[in-house]
Design an enzyme around this catalytic site. Structure first.
Site, short mmCIF file in Angstrom:
data_model
loop_
_atom_site.label_atom_id
_atom_site.label_comp_id
_atom_site.label_asym_id
_atom_site.label_seq_id
_atom_site.Cartn_x
_atom_site.Cartn_y
_atom_site.Cartn_z
N GLY A 1 0.79 -1.23 0.00
CA GLY A 1 0.00 0.00 0.00
C GLY A 1 0.82 1.28 0.00
N LYS B 1 -5.20 6.77 16.54
CA LYS B 1 -4.55 7.76 15.66
C LYS B 1 -4.50 9.13 16.35
N TYR C 1 -9.82 11.46 10.28
CA TYR C 1 -10.74 11.35 11.42
C TYR C 1 -10.00 11.28 12.77
N GLY D 1 -6.52 11.36 3.28
CA GLY D 1 -7.90 10.98 2.98
C GLY D 1 -7.84 9.67 2.21
N PRO D 2 -8.95 9.27 1.58
CA PRO D 2 -8.99 7.94 0.94
C PRO D 2 -8.08 7.77 -0.26
N ILE D 3 -7.25 6.75 -0.20
CA ILE D 3 -6.34 6.38 -1.28
C ILE D 3 -6.49 4.87 -1.43
N ARG E 1 -11.07 -3.65 4.19
CA ARG E 1 -11.53 -3.68 5.59
C ARG E 1 -12.51 -2.56 5.92
N SER F 1 -14.97 -6.66 20.69
CA SER F 1 -14.50 -7.38 21.89
C SER F 1 -13.32 -6.61 22.47
C1 LIG Z 1 -16.95 4.82 3.75
C2 LIG Z 1 -16.09 4.10 2.72
C3 LIG Z 1 -14.67 3.91 3.14
C4 LIG Z 1 -13.79 3.39 2.04
C5 LIG Z 1 -12.32 3.48 2.29
C6 LIG Z 1 -11.93 4.70 3.06
C7 LIG Z 1 -10.48 4.93 3.08
C8 LIG Z 1 -10.12 5.92 4.16
C9 LIG Z 1 -9.38 5.19 5.21
C10 LIG Z 1 -9.09 5.97 6.40
C11 LIG Z 1 -8.28 5.45 7.36
C12 LIG Z 1 -7.64 4.19 7.23
C13 LIG Z 1 -6.92 3.71 8.25
C14 LIG Z 1 -6.25 2.40 8.17
O1 LIG Z 1 -5.59 2.04 9.09
S1 LIG Z 1 -6.39 1.45 6.78
C15 LIG Z 1 -5.19 0.13 6.99
C16 LIG Z 1 -5.87 -1.13 7.10
N1 LIG Z 1 -4.88 -2.21 7.04
C17 LIG Z 1 -4.89 -3.21 7.89
O2 LIG Z 1 -5.74 -3.33 8.75
C18 LIG Z 1 -3.78 -4.22 7.70
C19 LIG Z 1 -3.52 -5.07 8.92
N2 LIG Z 1 -4.73 -5.68 9.45
C20 LIG Z 1 -4.76 -6.95 10.00
O3 LIG Z 1 -3.77 -7.64 10.07
C21 LIG Z 1 -6.08 -7.45 10.57
O4 LIG Z 1 -7.14 -6.89 9.87
C22 LIG Z 1 -6.22 -7.08 12.09
C23 LIG Z 1 -7.57 -7.65 12.58
C24 LIG Z 1 -6.19 -5.58 12.33
C25 LIG Z 1 -5.10 -7.70 12.92
O5 LIG Z 1 -4.90 -9.05 12.61
P1 LIG Z 1 -4.59 -10.14 13.79
O6 LIG Z 1 -3.59 -9.65 14.71
O7 LIG Z 1 -4.38 -11.44 13.09
O8 LIG Z 1 -5.96 -10.11 14.59
P2 LIG Z 1 -7.13 -11.19 14.71
O9 LIG Z 1 -7.67 -11.57 13.39
O10 LIG Z 1 -6.66 -12.26 15.63
O11 LIG Z 1 -8.25 -10.30 15.46
C26 LIG Z 1 -8.01 -9.69 16.70
C27 LIG Z 1 -9.33 -9.40 17.37
O12 LIG Z 1 -10.09 -8.51 16.53
C28 LIG Z 1 -11.34 -9.12 16.17
N3 LIG Z 1 -11.70 -8.74 14.82
C29 LIG Z 1 -10.98 -8.93 13.70
N4 LIG Z 1 -11.64 -8.47 12.63
C30 LIG Z 1 -12.82 -8.01 13.07
C31 LIG Z 1 -13.97 -7.43 12.42
N5 LIG Z 1 -14.00 -7.22 11.10
N6 LIG Z 1 -15.02 -7.06 13.18
C32 LIG Z 1 -15.01 -7.23 14.52
N7 LIG Z 1 -13.94 -7.78 15.21
C33 LIG Z 1 -12.88 -8.17 14.48
C34 LIG Z 1 -11.08 -10.60 16.28
O13 LIG Z 1 -12.29 -11.34 16.42
C35 LIG Z 1 -10.18 -10.65 17.51
O14 LIG Z 1 -10.93 -10.50 18.69
P3 LIG Z 1 -11.36 -11.79 19.59
O15 LIG Z 1 -10.10 -12.48 19.98
O16 LIG Z 1 -12.10 -11.19 20.74
O17 LIG Z 1 -12.23 -12.64 18.71
N1 LIG Z 2 -5.38 3.93 2.26
C1 LIG Z 2 -6.07 4.92 2.81
O1 LIG Z 2 -7.07 5.39 2.25
C2 LIG Z 2 -5.64 5.49 4.10
C3 LIG Z 2 -4.60 4.96 4.84
N2 LIG Z 2 -4.23 5.56 6.02
C4 LIG Z 2 -3.07 5.10 6.75
O2 LIG Z 2 -2.04 4.82 5.85
C5 LIG Z 2 -1.18 3.81 6.37
C6 LIG Z 2 -1.00 2.70 5.36
O3 LIG Z 2 -2.23 2.07 5.09
P1 LIG Z 2 -2.52 1.30 3.73
O4 LIG Z 2 -1.30 1.29 2.92
O5 LIG Z 2 -3.76 1.84 3.17
O6 LIG Z 2 -2.87 -0.17 4.26
P2 LIG Z 2 -2.04 -1.53 4.29
O7 LIG Z 2 -2.93 -2.52 4.95
O8 LIG Z 2 -1.50 -1.83 2.95
O9 LIG Z 2 -0.80 -1.18 5.24
C7 LIG Z 2 -0.73 -1.51 6.59
C8 LIG Z 2 0.64 -2.10 6.84
O10 LIG Z 2 0.82 -2.24 8.24
C9 LIG Z 2 1.51 -3.47 8.47
N3 LIG Z 2 1.16 -3.96 9.80
C10 LIG Z 2 -0.07 -4.28 10.28
N4 LIG Z 2 0.02 -4.75 11.54
C11 LIG Z 2 1.34 -4.74 11.87
C12 LIG Z 2 2.06 -5.11 13.02
N5 LIG Z 2 1.45 -5.60 14.10
N6 LIG Z 2 3.41 -4.94 13.02
C13 LIG Z 2 4.05 -4.45 11.92
N7 LIG Z 2 3.41 -4.07 10.80
C14 LIG Z 2 2.07 -4.22 10.76
C15 LIG Z 2 1.02 -4.41 7.38
O11 LIG Z 2 2.01 -5.41 7.07
P3 LIG Z 2 1.96 -6.90 7.66
O12 LIG Z 2 0.60 -7.45 7.40
O13 LIG Z 2 3.09 -7.60 6.92
O14 LIG Z 2 2.28 -6.80 9.12
C16 LIG Z 2 0.84 -3.45 6.21
O15 LIG Z 2 1.98 -3.45 5.40
C17 LIG Z 2 -1.82 3.35 7.67
O16 LIG Z 2 -1.24 4.06 8.75
C18 LIG Z 2 -3.26 3.80 7.51
O17 LIG Z 2 -3.88 4.02 8.75
C19 LIG Z 2 -4.87 6.66 6.50
C20 LIG Z 2 -5.91 7.20 5.81
C21 LIG Z 2 -6.37 6.68 4.55
#
Ligand SMILES: CCCCCCCCC/C=C\C=C\C(=O)SCCNC(=O)CCNC(=O)[C@H](O)C(C)(C)COP(=O)(O)OP(=O)(O)OC[C@H]1O[C@@H](n2cnc3c(N)ncnc32)[C@H](O)[C@@H]1OP(=O)(O)O
Ligand SMILES: NC(=O)C1=CN([C@@H]2O[C@H](COP(=O)(O)OP(=O)(O)OC[C@H]3O[C@@H](n4cnc5c(N)ncnc54)[C@H](OP(=O)(O)O)[C@@H]3O)[C@@H](O)[C@H]2O)C=CC1
Length: 333
Positions: free
Chosen positions: A68, A212, A197, A239-241, A249, A155
């Site tokens: 990303g 955040k 946000y 913002g959204p990218i 997600r 949770s």
């Molecule tokens: C309005 C339209 C919007 C469109 C797009 C808008 C774009 C703008 C975006 C603005 C901000 C963006 C911010 C971001 O941060 S985007 C980056 C997103 N990237 C990632 O999330 C990458 C990494 N993510 C992950 O690895 C997993 O998704 C993780 C769940 C965050 C962590 O993985 P892991 O450690 O493996 O965790 P578990 O799967 O064990 O889950 C832990 C815990 O959380 C509960 N859970 C997981 N998913 C959900 C869900 N969808 N809903 C509710 N709960 C969830 C899971 O059940 C576990 O809890 P428990 O043990 O109690 O069951």
């Molecule tokens: N895309 C968008 O529209 C927006 C994104 N953002 C922010 O931009 C940044 C990048 O997001 P984006 O590129 O979209 O999403 P991605 O999901 O591609 O990036 C998230 C990265 O975080 C890493 N990561 C997640 N959990 C861990 C962990 N426990 N330890 C180390 N690394 C971890 C993941 O790698 P791995 O799974 O290998 O751990 C992944 O490479 C984030 O901070 C997000 O909040 C903010 C606003 C809008």
């Protein structure tokens, strides 16, 4: 005559745009742009903005740099001469990205496995970085986790998971590197990627919004405290990218994308290469007077959502005539 010039300029602009998009997709993958009509006014410029060599002899750590936005930032810094280290949980993803970028830019990208939630793993990761490249000059805290979920369904572990990655992870990386840099009397640029946000809060992503906001408080506080050690701290709020990580997600069905684009005054999503250029500038010596800054980079979405009269954009000129007549007719209070 004027029409011919406009026609030629338009074709030229289209050619420039399409070659920029080709370069962008080679380095950063597909832009995946969908847009509203006003987006034509705001075409993304996606080649590296800073002079080539701006990051020669500089080391940059990008957390979450395998995918990303982190990947795009790594590609741009590497193209500008930096030796990059990318760190996250999935070593295979990191290694693939590192190889792809190194082979395109000719500059080494190192892949280091690290779960930022674990302070011991962070400390070992920094040991590895010191051995590979020495302490970095540029640190980009970009790793994050997020998903949409009504707060009553969260949770305790769901809350903990997101806040651990986003707030504690950023703090562990920043404090570990900060302490070692201070010991070595080396300055550095720290950049945190938050979101719009973080300022307003948002329902349905409450752990992310809370974490955040905490990251922003951390970075503004350290900007004040650690300038004396040669450290700068800045924040970009994107913002959204489109990235797979975010969109899968936050909008898994794609149902909200059109409404989201409609409310962005520039009529389109941002692109990874655009934020990479901004991150490179903020992390470069051209920005050496910038510290404690919070830069919103969202095509105008935040102000568009905030202004309570902004929906009046949909009022037509004929409707305005009627409204104005009604308003002018009103006398007294
Ligand atoms: C309005 C339209 C919007 C469109 C797009 C808008 C774009 C703008 C975006 C603005 C901000 C963006 C911010 C971001 O941060 S985007 C980056 C997103 N990237 C990632 O999330 C990458 C990494 N993510 C992950 O690895 C997993 O998704 C993780 C769940 C965050 C962590 O993985 P892991 O450690 O493996 O965790 P578990 O799967 O064990 O889950 C832990 C815990 O959380 C509960 N859970 C997981 N998913 C959900 C869900 N969808 N809903 C509710 N709960 C969830 C899971 O059940 C576990 O809890 P428990 O043990 O109690 O069951
Ligand atoms: N895309 C968008 O529209 C927006 C994104 N953002 C922010 O931009 C940044 C990048 O997001 P984006 O590129 O979209 O999403 P991605 O999901 O591609 O990036 C998230 C990265 O975080 C890493 N990561 C997640 N959990 C861990 C962990 N426990 N330890 C180390 N690394 C971890 C993941 O790698 P791995 O799974 O290998 O751990 C992944 O490479 C984030 O901070 C997000 O909040 C903010 C606003 C809008």
């Amino acid at each position: 005559m004027a029409a011919r010039v406009v026609g030629r300029t338009g074709r030229l602009a289209a050619v420039v745009r399409s070659s920029a998009v080709r370069l962008q997709s080679r380095l950063h993958g597909s832009t995946g742009l969908r847009s509203g009509s006003q987006a034509n006014f705001f075409p993304p410029l996606e080649d590296a903005m800073l002079p080539s060599g701006s990051f020669n002899n500089r080391m940059a750590l990008i957390t979450g740099g395998g995918t990303g936005l982190g990947r795009a930032m790594t590609a741009t810094l590497s193209q500008l001469g930096a030796q990059c280290i990318i760190a996250s949980r999935k070593l295979d993803v990191l290694q693939r990205t590192a190889e792809e970028i190194s082979s395109q830019t000719g500059n080494k990208v190192h892949a280091v496995q690290c779960d930022v939630r674990d302070p011991q793993a962070v400390s070992q990761c920094v040991d590895q970085i010191e051995a590979l490249t020495g302490l970095p000059d540029v640190i980009i805290n970009n790793a994050a986790g997020n998903f949409v979920c009504p707060s009553e369904r969260l949770s305790p572990n769901a809350w903990k998971t997101i806040t651990d990655i986003v707030l504690n992870g950023t703090a562990f990386v920043t404090l570990e590197l900060g302490k070692r840099l201070i010991q070595n009397q080396k300055g550095a640029s720290f950049l945190a990627i938050t979101t719009i946000y973080a300022e307003s809060g948002s329902g349905f992503v409450v752990p992310s919004a809370s974490a955040k906001a905490g990251v922003e408080a951390l970075y503004k506080s350290l900007a004040a405290e650690w300038g004396r050690y040669g450290h700068r701290f800045n924040i970009i709020q994107p913002g959204p990218i489109r990235t797979k990580g975010a969109f899968s997600r936050l909008d898994p069905t794609g149902a909200f994308e059109k409404a989201m684009i409609d409310r962005i005054p520039t009529g389109r999503l941002g692109t990874p290469a655009e934020i990479a250029n901004l991150a490179a500038y903020v992390s470069s010596n051209y920005a050496s007077w910038m510290s404690g800054a919070v830069i919103r980079f969202d095509g105008g979405e935040y102000v568009s959502l905030a202004g309570e009269f902004n929906e009046l954009r949909s009022v037509t000129p004929d409707q305005w005539k009627l409204l104005e007549a009604m308003i002018r007719k009103t006398k007294g209070s």
